[in-house]
Design a protein around this motif. Structure first.
Motif, PDB file in Angstrom:
ATOM      1  N   ALA A   1       3.097  -7.646   5.976  1.00 51.59           N
ATOM      2  CA  ALA A   1       3.801  -7.376   4.723  1.00 51.59           C
ATOM      3  C   ALA A   1       5.022  -8.271   4.572  1.00 51.59           C
ATOM      4  CB  ALA A   1       4.211  -5.901   4.662  1.00 51.59           C
ATOM      5  N   VAL A   2       5.746  -8.484   5.675  1.00 44.31           N
ATOM      6  CA  VAL A   2       6.941  -9.342   5.637  1.00 44.31           C
ATOM      7  C   VAL A   2       6.557 -10.778   5.293  1.00 44.31           C
ATOM      8  CG1 VAL A   2       8.799 -10.336   7.032  1.00 44.31           C
ATOM      9  CG2 VAL A   2       8.264  -7.894   7.201  1.00 44.31           C
ATOM     10  N   SER A   3       5.437 -11.249   5.838  1.00 46.09           N
ATOM     11  CA  SER A   3       5.025 -12.632   5.588  1.00 46.09           C
ATOM     12  C   SER A   3       4.743 -12.886   4.106  1.00 46.09           C
ATOM     13  CB  SER A   3       3.784 -12.959   6.420  1.00 46.09           C
ATOM     14  OG  SER A   3       2.674 -12.183   5.994  1.00 46.09           O
TER      15      SER A   3
ATOM     16  N   ALA B   1       1.067  -1.430   0.659  1.00 51.89           N
ATOM     17  CA  ALA B   1       2.098  -0.456   0.302  1.00 51.89           C
ATOM     18  C   ALA B   1       3.476  -0.916   0.769  1.00 51.89           C
ATOM     19  CB  ALA B   1       1.759   0.904   0.907  1.00 51.89           C
ATOM     20  N   LEU B   2       3.557  -1.401   2.012  1.00 53.51           N
ATOM     21  CA  LEU B   2       4.847  -1.876   2.539  1.00 53.51           C
ATOM     22  C   LEU B   2       5.336  -3.092   1.763  1.00 53.51           C
ATOM     23  CD1 LEU B   2       4.197  -1.540   6.388  1.00 53.51           C
ATOM     24  CD2 LEU B   2       5.463   0.018   4.890  1.00 53.51           C
ATOM     25  N   PHE B   3       4.420  -3.970   1.365  1.00 56.31           N
ATOM     26  CA  PHE B   3       4.807  -5.143   0.569  1.00 56.31           C
ATOM     27  C   PHE B   3       5.421  -4.715  -0.766  1.00 56.31           C
ATOM     28  CE2 PHE B   3       3.515  -7.790  -3.046  1.00 56.31           C
ATOM     29  CZ  PHE B   3       4.306  -8.908  -2.813  1.00 56.31           C
ATOM     30  N   ASN B   4       4.831  -3.710  -1.424  1.00 61.35           N
ATOM     31  CA  ASN B   4       5.371  -3.242  -2.698  1.00 61.35           C
ATOM     32  C   ASN B   4       6.795  -2.715  -2.535  1.00 61.35           C
ATOM     33  OD1 ASN B   4       3.033  -3.891  -4.072  1.00 61.35           O
ATOM     34  ND2 ASN B   4       2.162  -1.838  -3.923  1.00 61.35           N
ATOM     35  N   ILE B   5       7.045  -2.004  -1.426  1.00 58.70           N
ATOM     36  CA  ILE B   5       8.408  -1.504  -1.180  1.00 58.70           C
ATOM     37  C   ILE B   5       9.353  -2.657  -0.876  1.00 58.70           C
ATOM     38  CG2 ILE B   5       9.814  -0.021   0.293  1.00 58.70           C
ATOM     39  CD1 ILE B   5       7.318   1.705   0.745  1.00 58.70           C
TER      40      ILE B   5
END
Length: 343
Positions: A207-209, A242-246
């Protein structure tokens, strides 16, 4: 009838039968004592008491049998109404027949409602799929023409700015359409999320990438604190979404040069993923609203967005048996906590 209610009925029968037995025996003994068992009077008293006891026992047995028969009939009515079998009581003017008729009507109405709901979902899904299909080619053409324009020598800065805006807005429209498709497929169950025991760190880093380039452009640092062995039951692909959206919101609403910290803690029942930023924050009255579809906070109209990201994140996490909560103070930043089940 469940075991508790059956036991309760038995206690009621025993109580009344015992009470009747005690009263009858007490009455008979009292009469015998007063008459000193004088001939016919004594025998009549004994016969009367025995007859009362027999009648009481027969009454309790009949009542118990009738209650069981009614319960069995009601149970058959419910099973028949659910499975669509023929009526048990016919069309007689009885309370059981009236109950069966009402129950059958209720089940028919419930089935019709579910069928209409399913048909509406399929209609919406088909509509969104049609929109996606029909807009795919025009959007691709817009991207192509924009790239061709960027390669050409433009007369002034204003023209270059307009071309850049066309490209940005077309990308935004494409993202919106893709998000609507994902949202629709999640709601209708078309997308199958397969959760299993996986390490959390690779999911977080994936997600961070996806957001790293945008964060780097704004000099926003992203720190990650997570043990490599920490695991949770989740679908890495969709949980990463989901983590990327946050994270996308965290970067979008943070000032340049700020820091975002992702910390993961393992618990007995849930693995907790905290995403903390130092952005504009969210008012307390809006904390329960930010996960609604298309909702945007009062302070965010100047920022780009359509209010789908957090809704999708919640749907993805919830479908895996987890949940999300948010805490925030205006002007101090926000913390979004994702809880994923351990097993």
């Amino acid at each position: 009838m469940n075991h508790y209610r059956e036991l309760k009925f038995k206690r009621i029968y025993i109580f009344f039968l015992s009470s009747f037995l005690i009263l009858t025996i007490g009455y008979s003994l009292g009469m015998l004592y007063m008459t000193e068992f004088e001939g016919m009077t004594g025998w009549l008293t004994i016969g009367f008491g025995a007859a009362l006891l027999l009648m009481a026992g027969a009454l309790v047995w009949v009542l118990r049998s009738q209650v069981k028969a009614v319960i069995r009939t009601v149970d058959d009515i419910v099973d028949g109404a659910i499975s669509g079998r023929r009526r048990i009581t016919g069309y007689a003017e009885t309370n059981l027949s009236s109950l069966e008729n009402k129950l059958t009507r209720y089940i028919d109405m419930s089935r019709a409602h579910e069928q209409n709901k399913e048909a509406e979902k399929n209609k919406i899904q088909g509509l969104i799929s049609d929109i996606s299909h029909q807009t795919k080619t025009p959007l691709s053409n817009i991207h192509l023409y924009t790239q061709l324009l960027e390669e050409q020598p433009l007369p002034d800065d204003s023209s270059r700015y307009l071309v850049a805006q066309i490209k940005t807005q077309s990308e935004k429209l494409n993202w919106l359409i893709q998000s609507l498709i994902k949202m629709s497929r999640l709601e209708t169950g078309v997308i199958a999320i397969r959760a299993g025991a996986h390490p959390v760190l690779p999911t977080v880093m994936a997600a961070v990438s996806q957001i790293y380039a945008e964060a780097e452009a704004r000099k926003i640092r992203i720190g990650v604190s997570c043990e490599p062995t920490t695991a949770a039951s989740h679908d890495p692909k969709w949980t990463g979404e989901a983590l990327f959206n946050i994270l996308d919101n965290a970067v979008k609403y943070s000032n340049n040069g700020e820091q975002i910290l992702i910390s993961v803690k393992a618990g007995e029942m849930f693995t907790r993923i905290d995403i903390a930023d130092h952005g504009i924050g969210i008012a307390e009255s809006e904390l329960n609203l930010v996960f609604q579809r298309f909702y945007r906070c009062a302070k965010t109209p100047v920022n780009e967005g359509v209010g789908i990201g957090l809704y999708l994140a919640r749907e993805i996490v919830t479908s895996q048996g987890g949940y999300i909560k948010a805490s925030s103070k205006p002007g101090e930043g926000s913390v979004f906590s994702v809880f994923l089940p351990v097993n």
